[in-house]
Enzyme design. Structure first.
Site, mmCIF file in Angstrom:
data_model
loop_
_atom_site.group_PDB
_atom_site.id
_atom_site.type_symbol
_atom_site.label_atom_id
_atom_site.label_comp_id
_atom_site.label_asym_id
_atom_site.label_seq_id
_atom_site.Cartn_x
_atom_site.Cartn_y
_atom_site.Cartn_z
ATOM 1 N N GLU A 143 26.776 23.774 -16.739
ATOM 2 C CA GLU A 143 25.907 23.423 -15.610
ATOM 3 C C GLU A 143 24.578 24.179 -15.695
ATOM 4 O OE1 GLU A 143 26.265 23.812 -10.709
ATOM 5 O OE2 GLU A 143 27.588 24.963 -12.023
ATOM 6 N N LYS A 184 25.259 16.443 -8.773
ATOM 7 C CA LYS A 184 26.244 17.262 -8.086
ATOM 8 C C LYS A 184 26.348 16.824 -6.631
ATOM 9 C CE LYS A 184 27.617 22.156 -7.812
ATOM 10 N NZ LYS A 184 27.197 23.534 -8.205
ATOM 11 N N CYS A 186 31.046 21.438 -11.525
ATOM 12 C CA CYS A 186 31.474 22.717 -10.947
ATOM 13 C C CYS A 186 32.170 22.535 -9.598
ATOM 14 C CB CYS A 186 30.286 23.667 -10.839
ATOM 15 S SG CYS A 186 30.760 25.418 -10.703
#
Length: 552
Positions: free
Chosen positions: A45, A113, A149
């Site tokens: 990331e 995200k 994540c």
């Protein structure tokens, strides 16, 4: 139909703001993936920018250059594996934490995200906009879904990807270390695998960035939650993983299973890597520290030799008439065992000169902590002078117990650029010294064996600022102090909770008073590696002026 898919995991160390350097590391890993015949290289990331960027990512010029660096890299990589790499994406007035996927020089997917972390040390809600849940994308024979994540810590993103055709989950991460985090994240990832029935690849960043550590420890889970690949913790690795498609879908073939360190080794590795990277990324090659003959400075010196080698560590003894001969002997013994340089600077003359200069203003007053602090601050002045002259970063040596209750002198022994043991309570300092004496690893640049003299570990701690001084003159025994601090800091317990556990009410009140009264000192303290979920700074943010106190 091709029944094999090879993925290269790039568990690499990025530096915040080093766009050309991070791109070069990505390109080198891609070359390795290409040589291995991989179908895809997966990087962590926000890799192009480094992580965490904090408010740097809010600067339009920075994000524009980061996007340009990603596009330049991605479009130049042809005739080889696909590339997945993290970086920001600005769309109008919206800014996203994105994972960019390139194949044969073309951008084929941009995953955004969805869940933005905002607890503990994270604050992504004020930096990024939440993106919609992205769908899967094809790479060679496989359809890939990539929860970024935090997206993998909740069921919705992975389940949506599975429902829309994903066959393998590749999770790019910038997951910071804290003690026992390895088991915590493994539990969440097993949950995603069980829920979706898909194999999962956890790709984590490694390295130190300011107070944060990224421990790597990437892994691969097959359906059913079976771990078949485990990368090492706290070191870079480029590893190739083969998947085979059978009647029940894709499964990873067993590969490297690096042993994972226990909690004591995790913390020690984090402190070593944190210091090493803070120095390297800040442009320092050498360090110095005040060597008192006590346990805290002995441990910091040991961490420093393990991080950058004993030839790059200068220990400085700054004695006064209150310094015991045993402390001088212990400091010399420890420096010799470590192979570090030891210099001595007397502070008596400077202390007397300061006392004489202030005498006409302090006439008629009794000596107290003021005179003690002058000694500590003079040591800070002398150490900072050496730091300036020789370009050696000054390390501070206050443990978490001292930092918590203010048992350190602002502008004195708190002076310096980095504190390797800032998040280590005193009782853990003792045990960590014993662990290091009994253990040596290949990643340690210092000597093996009993490098910290046993007498340093067993003698009563003392600041040695007045005759026959001991820490317990001013503080509860460290076993009691640390247990109370664990309740107040780590668990947010009330005073009543602690008294119910058997602690003396007056002692608990006293520790709480010291804790709150020292907030202003911590605000000015040097950074240090985060080892717990309640490290002072981003994990625990309290007002400097605070008149509230708990009641019993």
């Amino acid at each position: 139909m091709t029944d094999r898919f090879r993925l290269t995991i790039g568990q690499l160390n990025a530096t915040v703001g080093d766009l050309p350097g991070n791109a070069a590391r990505a390109r080198a890993a891609w070359d390795q993936a290409r040589a291995a015949g991989a179908d895809m290289l997966a990087l962590p990331e926000m890799f192009i920018t480094g992580y965490q960027t904090q408010d740097l990512v809010l600067k339009p010029a920075f994000t524009a250059q980061a996007e340009a660096a990603i596009l330049e890299l991605g479009t130049s990589l042809t005739d080889g594996p696909a590339l997945g790499i993290g970086g920001p994406w600005r769309d109008g007035d919206r800014l996203y934490n994105a994972w960019w996927v390139f194949r044969d020089g073309a951008l084929v997917a941009r995953v955004l995200k969805h869940h933005l972390p905002y607890k503990q040390l994270f604050d992504e809600l004020r930096l990024f906009d939440s993106g919609p849940i992205s769908g899967p994308y094809p790479v060679g024979p496989a359809r890939i879904g990539s929860p970024i994540c935090e997206d993998s810590w909740y069921p919705d993103v992975a389940e949506t990807l599975a429902e829309t055709g994903a066959e393998i989950l590749i999770v790019p991460n910038g997951s910071p270390y804290h003690r026992d985090k390895l088991d915590l994240r493994m539990g969440h990832m097993v949950g995603r695998v069980v829920e979706t029935g898909l194999p999962l690849v956890y790709v984590n960043m490694v390295g130190g960035q300011d107070d944060q550590l990224y421990d790597g420890a990437s892994f691969v889970l097959n359906p059913g939650g079976h771990k078949v690949v485990q990368l090492p913790a706290f070191e870079e690795a480029v590893v190739h993983v083969d998947f085979r498609r059978g009647p029940e879908g894709w499964q990873a073939e067993p590969g490297i299973l690096a042993p994972q360190p226990d909690a004591w080794e995790q913390d020690y590795a984090a402190m070593v890597l944190g210091l090493r990277d803070y120095l390297r990324k800040s442009g320092f090659r050498k360090v110095l520290l005040g060597m008192s003959g006590g346990i805290d400075s002995a441990l910091v010196a040991t961490i420093a030799t393990d991080a950058i080698g004993p030839e790059n560590v200068r220990c400085v003894m700054l004695p006064s008439e209150y310094t015991a001969q045993s402390s001088l002997d212990d400091a010399a013994d420890c420096a010799t065992r470590l192979g570090a340089r030891l210099d001595t600077v007397q502070i008596d003359g400077a202390r007397d000169a300061v006392g004489a200069a202030l005498a006409h203003l302090m006439e008629g007053t009794a000596p107290d902590i003021t005179e003690e602090n002058i000694q500590s601050r003079l040591r800070g002045v002398m150490l900072m002078a050496l730091s300036n002259k020789f370009a050696e970063m000054l390390l501070t040596t206050g443990n978490k117990s001292e930092v918590a209750v203010g048992y350190a002198t602002i502008y004195g022994d708190m002076a310096g650029g980095y504190n390797p043991i800032k998040d280590l309570y005193k009782t853990r300092v003792f045990e960590t010294c014993r662990w290091r004496n009994a253990n040596h690893r290949d990643w340690m640049m210092g000597r093996a064996g009993e490098v910290i003299p046993p007498r340093i570990i067993t003698k009563p701690p003392s600041a040695e600022l007045r005759p026959d001084q001991k820490d317990e003159d001013s503080l509860p025994p460290y076993e009691v102090l640390d247990a109370i601090l664990d309740g107040l800091v780590e668990k947010d317990l009330s005073l009543a909770d602690l008294v119910a556990q058997g602690f003396d009410a007056d002692t608990v009140r006293h520790v709480e008073k010291l804790l709150y009264a020292s907030e202003w000192k911590r605000y000015q303290a040097a950074p240090g590696p985060r080892l717990s979920t309640r490290a002072f700074w981003l994990d625990r943010r309290y007002p400097l002026v605070n008149r509230w106190r708990d009641r019993l």
